[in-house]
Motif scaffolding. Structure first.
Motif, PDB file in Angstrom:
ATOM      1  N   ILE A 322       0.712  -1.219   0.100  1.00 21.03           N
ATOM      2  CA  ILE A 322      -0.270  -0.109  -0.331  1.00 21.03           C
ATOM      3  C   ILE A 322       0.373   0.956  -0.040  1.00 21.03           C
ATOM      4  O   ILE A 322       0.873   2.623  -1.011  1.00 21.03           O
ATOM      5  CB  ILE A 322      -1.013   0.132   1.196  1.00 21.03           C
ATOM      6  CG1 ILE A 322      -1.875  -1.066   1.076  1.00 21.03           C
ATOM      7  CG2 ILE A 322      -1.508   1.556   1.060  1.00 21.03           C
ATOM      8  CD1 ILE A 322      -2.549  -1.196   1.821  1.00 21.03           C
ATOM      9  N   PHE A 323       1.833   1.110   0.856  1.00 21.45           N
ATOM     10  CA  PHE A 323       2.831   2.342   0.725  1.00 21.45           C
ATOM     11  C   PHE A 323       4.003   2.483  -0.347  1.00 21.45           C
ATOM     12  O   PHE A 323       4.069   3.559  -0.341  1.00 21.45           O
ATOM     13  CB  PHE A 323       3.325   2.406   2.274  1.00 21.45           C
ATOM     14  CG  PHE A 323       2.355   2.505   3.250  1.00 21.45           C
ATOM     15  CD1 PHE A 323       1.915   4.140   3.847  1.00 21.45           C
ATOM     16  CD2 PHE A 323       1.703   1.908   4.003  1.00 21.45           C
ATOM     17  CE1 PHE A 323       0.975   4.616   4.428  1.00 21.45           C
ATOM     18  CE2 PHE A 323       0.895   2.155   5.651  1.00 21.45           C
ATOM     19  CZ  PHE A 323       0.918   3.608   5.598  1.00 21.45           C
ATOM     20  N   MET A 324       4.523   1.447  -0.785  1.00 24.48           N
ATOM     21  CA  MET A 324       5.140   1.356  -1.593  1.00 24.48           C
ATOM     22  C   MET A 324       4.221   2.005  -3.197  1.00 24.48           C
ATOM     23  O   MET A 324       4.804   2.444  -3.251  1.00 24.48           O
ATOM     24  CB  MET A 324       5.731  -0.131  -2.355  1.00 24.48           C
ATOM     25  CG  MET A 324       7.024   0.276  -0.960  1.00 24.48           C
ATOM     26  SD  MET A 324       7.504  -2.038  -2.143  1.00 24.48           S
ATOM     27  CE  MET A 324       8.859  -1.424  -3.014  1.00 24.48           C
ATOM     28  N   LEU A 392      12.892   7.144 -12.553  1.00 23.70           N
ATOM     29  CA  LEU A 392      11.573   6.211 -11.071  1.00 23.70           C
ATOM     30  C   LEU A 392      11.761   4.683 -10.417  1.00 23.70           C
ATOM     31  O   LEU A 392      11.550   4.860  -9.277  1.00 23.70           O
ATOM     32  CB  LEU A 392      10.312   5.358 -12.293  1.00 23.70           C
ATOM     33  CG  LEU A 392      10.111   5.947 -13.166  1.00 23.70           C
ATOM     34  CD1 LEU A 392       9.238   5.098 -14.314  1.00 23.70           C
ATOM     35  CD2 LEU A 392       8.786   6.749 -12.387  1.00 23.70           C
ATOM     36  N   ALA A 393      13.103   4.542 -10.856  1.00 21.58           N
ATOM     37  CA  ALA A 393      13.879   3.629  -9.504  1.00 21.58           C
ATOM     38  C   ALA A 393      14.290   4.168  -8.461  1.00 21.58           C
ATOM     39  O   ALA A 393      13.963   3.656  -7.282  1.00 21.58           O
ATOM     40  CB  ALA A 393      15.165   2.777 -10.543  1.00 21.58           C
ATOM     41  N   LEU A 394      15.155   5.676  -8.957  1.00 19.43           N
ATOM     42  CA  LEU A 394      15.320   6.022  -7.540  1.00 19.43           C
ATOM     43  C   LEU A 394      13.982   6.330  -7.073  1.00 19.43           C
ATOM     44  O   LEU A 394      13.998   6.389  -4.914  1.00 19.43           O
ATOM     45  CB  LEU A 394      15.787   7.412  -7.746  1.00 19.43           C
ATOM     46  CG  LEU A 394      16.870   7.254  -7.871  1.00 19.43           C
ATOM     47  CD1 LEU A 394      17.605   8.649  -8.667  1.00 19.43           C
ATOM     48  CD2 LEU A 394      18.334   7.593  -7.008  1.00 19.43           C
ATOM     49  N   ALA A 395      12.696   6.573  -7.416  1.00 18.62           N
ATOM     50  CA  ALA A 395      11.324   7.265  -6.178  1.00 18.62           C
ATOM     51  C   ALA A 395      10.922   5.271  -5.502  1.00 18.62           C
ATOM     52  O   ALA A 395      10.719   6.343  -4.429  1.00 18.62           O
ATOM     53  CB  ALA A 395      10.514   7.128  -6.727  1.00 18.62           C
ATOM     54  N   PHE A 396      11.360   4.554  -6.363  1.00 15.14           N
ATOM     55  CA  PHE A 396      10.856   3.127  -6.327  1.00 15.14           C
ATOM     56  C   PHE A 396      12.163   2.609  -4.869  1.00 15.14           C
ATOM     57  O   PHE A 396      11.474   2.730  -3.889  1.00 15.14           O
ATOM     58  CB  PHE A 396      10.652   1.888  -7.039  1.00 15.14           C
ATOM     59  CG  PHE A 396      10.147   0.574  -6.170  1.00 15.14           C
ATOM     60  CD1 PHE A 396       9.288   0.249  -6.721  1.00 15.14           C
ATOM     61  CD2 PHE A 396      11.702  -0.531  -6.795  1.00 15.14           C
ATOM     62  CE1 PHE A 396       9.117  -0.757  -6.052  1.00 15.14           C
ATOM     63  CE2 PHE A 396      11.225  -1.509  -6.268  1.00 15.14           C
ATOM     64  CZ  PHE A 396      10.521  -1.994  -5.868  1.00 15.14           C
ATOM     65  N   VAL A 397      13.113   3.044  -4.769  1.00 11.03           N
ATOM     66  CA  VAL A 397      13.808   3.211  -3.974  1.00 11.03           C
ATOM     67  C   VAL A 397      13.756   3.472  -2.575  1.00 11.03           C
ATOM     68  O   VAL A 397      13.953   2.891  -1.356  1.00 11.03           O
ATOM     69  CB  VAL A 397      15.489   2.530  -4.059  1.00 11.03           C
ATOM     70  CG1 VAL A 397      16.117   2.944  -3.036  1.00 11.03           C
ATOM     71  CG2 VAL A 397      15.422   1.498  -5.432  1.00 11.03           C
ATOM     72  N   ALA A 398      13.152   4.993  -2.350  1.00  5.96           N
ATOM     73  CA  ALA A 398      13.293   5.326  -1.335  1.00  5.96           C
ATOM     74  C   ALA A 398      11.708   5.553  -0.593  1.00  5.96           C
ATOM     75  O   ALA A 398      11.534   4.843   0.629  1.00  5.96           O
ATOM     76  CB  ALA A 398      12.913   7.127  -2.606  1.00  5.96           C
TER      77      ALA A 398
END
Length: 418
Positions: A322-324, A392-398
């Motif tokens: 949910i939070f991801m 997008l990858a950085l946002a996902f990792v964060a």
């Protein structure tokens, strides 16, 4: 279509949170994070597009003066039969033009002023099939180059540096002197300036001289053209074509394409682009990791909701998802907004920059100083796609750590004081 509830709740959290002081503050921080990602992505696209534009502008001006591929003797002597060499080269479907040349370094003097330059002997008719500059000047300036006329065409900067005007005499000091009883004396030849050219590339405008190929053969004491210049359908295929022609023409000749001749310049540009990419990616990274603080605050604010979902049977993995989804949605929105903004500016920079210059009453690239007086832009998918994917990858990792923290919330602890 029924979407998974994790996706629905995560998207609802992304859109909600504007009521109340605390929720409003969280929403503000989330908006700032998305704005930071958008501005970072837009800055990356705009800067790399402008750098591509400058590189393309310089490359085009360079290729207007030089050929795509050169064939010449390994020993620097005259080709035995340049027409036969050109005919063999034309068997490659990429080759669309061929012209003989003689090139040598020499000193050009007028009075006490002396400049080093590349003196290139050309055939005006064939040269027009190889370079854009010769095609433009074939019927005007280059028409003045006739065998035995000893005329010379200089780059505009070189002519101005020597204070020359049309009809003035210049002296060429050729390499390799004459042996006389008095010793070795330099070989000198006086020529008449019959024209100038402006290629828009300082290296050639300030260091290139053109004479007729037959005059060059007599001046440099060679029996004929020392090489053949080739023009290709696609300049980007120059290296592959040169390698193929090297096999066809054999080891007695050498081939050099424009990418190898100007290798240092292109390597410097590529290094500069990589450094700018890394520096500006850090801006995107900072903005992306602002999502960490946003999600941590959201998890703290939504602990009661998390506990209720857990008591209803939601697994820790679902809570994490949910939070991801919430964090990833912010990253996707920011990235797409930045891409749209960056492309809009990059494709219209020719309108935007002049408008800013008029508003500020200044010029970013004065024509009196810079050869390129406008801001060029060349957006390329090879730059834009990696930018979007990295953002997008950085946002996902964060989103990983705050989402993991949310999945560790214990329902009993969270509901104790509710």
């Amino acid at each position: 279509m029924q979407w998974p509830y994790e996706l629905q709740i995560g998207w609802r959290y992304t859109r909600a949170g504007r009521s109340g002081r605390r929720n409003g503050f969280i929403s503000f921080i989330s908006g700032v994070s998305m704005l930071g990602i958008a501005l970072g992505v837009a800055a990356l696209i705009i800067v790399l597009s402008v750098m591509n534009g400058f590189q393309k502008e310089v490359r085009d001006r360079m290729l207007s003066v030089i050929s795509h591929v050169e064939v010449y003797q390994s020993q620097g002597e005259a080709l035995p039969d340049w027409q036969a060499t050109a005919a063999q080269a034309r068997l490659n479907p990429q080759v669309v033009g061929a012209a003989p040349f003689i090139a040598a370094q020499a000193l050009i003097a007028r009075g006490d002023d002396m400049r080093g330059a590349i003196v290139r002997g050309i055939s005006p008719t064939e040269e027009a099939t190889v370079t854009d500059l010769a095609a433009q000047l074939r019927d005007t300036t280059l028409a003045q180059l006739v065998p035995g006329g000893w005329g010379i065409v200089l780059g505009g900067e070189l002519a101005r540096g020597l204070g020359l005007r049309l009809g003035d005499k210049v002296t060429i000091v050729a390499p390799g002197g004459q042996v006389t009883p008095a010793g070795v004396v330099p070989r000198l030849k006086q020529l008449t300036l019959v024209g100038t050219f402006e290629a828009g590339h300082y290296e050639y405008d300030n260091g290139l001289a053109l004479i007729h190929v037959e005059d060059a053969a007599r001046l440099f004491r060679v029996e004929g053209p020392t090489g053949v210049q080739l023009r290709l359908k696609d300049a980007q295929e120059a290296r592959a074509v040169a390698d193929e022609l090297q096999v066809r023409l054999g080891p007695t000749v050498r081939l050099s394409d424009w990418t190898r001749t100007n290798r240092n310049w292109f390597q410097a540009v590529q290094i500069e682009k990589r450094l700018m990419f890394i520096i500006l990616t850090l801006i995107v990274a900072v903005a992306a990791f602002n999502l960490v603080s946003t999600l941590v605050m959201t998890v703290t604010d939504k602990q009661a909701d998390i506990a209720i979902l857990r008591t209803l049977g939601a697994s820790p993995r679902s809570i994490m998802a949910i939070f991801m989804v919430q964090g990833a949605a912010s990253g996707v929105i920011g990235t797409l907004a930045g891409m749209v903004l960056g492309l809009a500016v990059a494709f219209n920079i020719g309108v935007i920059v002049p408008a800013i210059e008029r508003a500020l009453h200044m010029s970013f690239l004065p024509s009196s100083i810079y050869l390129i007086s406008r801001m060029p832009s060349d957006p390329q998918s090879g730059d834009i796609v990696p930018i979007v994917l990295i953002s997008l990858a950085l946002a996902f990792v964060a989103t990983i750590y705050p989402s993991w923290r949310a999945s560790r919330v214990q329902p009993a602890e969270a509901l104790r004081y509710e």
